[in-house]
Design an enzyme around this catalytic site. Sequence first.
Site, PDB file in Angstrom:
ATOM      1  N   LYS A 104     -20.495 -64.061  78.123  1.00  0.00           N
ATOM      2  CA  LYS A 104     -20.868 -65.345  78.606  1.00  0.00           C
ATOM      3  C   LYS A 104     -19.928 -65.948  79.671  1.00  0.00           C
ATOM      4  CE  LYS A 104     -23.574 -69.283  77.413  1.00  0.00           C
ATOM      5  NZ  LYS A 104     -23.852 -70.398  76.284  1.00  0.00           N
ATOM      6  N   HIS A 106     -20.682 -68.741  81.398  1.00  0.00           N
ATOM      7  CA  HIS A 106     -20.923 -70.112  81.671  1.00  0.00           C
ATOM      8  C   HIS A 106     -21.113 -71.019  80.529  1.00  0.00           C
ATOM      9  CE1 HIS A 106     -24.880 -68.225  81.268  1.00  0.00           C
ATOM     10  NE2 HIS A 106     -25.518 -69.573  81.033  1.00  0.00           N
TER      11      HIS A 106
END
Length: 225
Positions: A104, A106
């Site tokens: 991921k 963000h």
Amino acid sequence: MEQYKEEFITFMAETGVLKFGDFTLKSGRKSPFFMNAGDYVTGTQLIRLGKYYAQAIHENFGDDFDVLFGPAYKGIPLSVATSMAYSTLYNKEIRYCSNRKEIKDHGDKGILLGSHLKDGDRVVFIEDVTTSGKSIEETFPIIREQADVEVKGLIVSLNRMERGLLTDKSALDEIQDKYGFPACAIVTMEEVTEFLYNRECMGKILIDDNIKEAIDEYYKQYGVK
């Protein structure tokens, strides 16, 4: 046999997670029994499941660890439920951690969810059942990249006690040989068979003479030596 093991075997049967009959496994083997931990679906079931895992971890590894690591995806709810049970049963706060299938980039960034890993953390892997060791092969390098941790061992729910596809050893033995940490199960299939053979469960006999004979024949062909 310890009481929690007997309770866990009954629990697997009552929830339909452990079934007996004729099944074709992913490996192509014809098996007289089949286990699917994905059939634990209710809150009550997960509470009980976490308790049995916690008792087995306590018996096999003690309390000298910091993190439960559950490989995605099935290991995620197992690590959460078991860390909660550990707090209740043994008054010890255990952090849970898992990996994402994709990094991921963000918000809560990175490859991990749950707790971050720190140098010196003592980690126990937790899975449903291991037939090939693939998830450990995928996730072991990931946690090593995150921090200098010590892996105390692996706990699974059921040791099928059968040979892998490439060697005469079980998947748990192969993991122990390859990575150098112990691999244990809440119960073995030998214990399941011993406990349920000709014993009434849910108003019927799950392992009668015919099923017992089929299990014995299966292990003559595929059992570990």
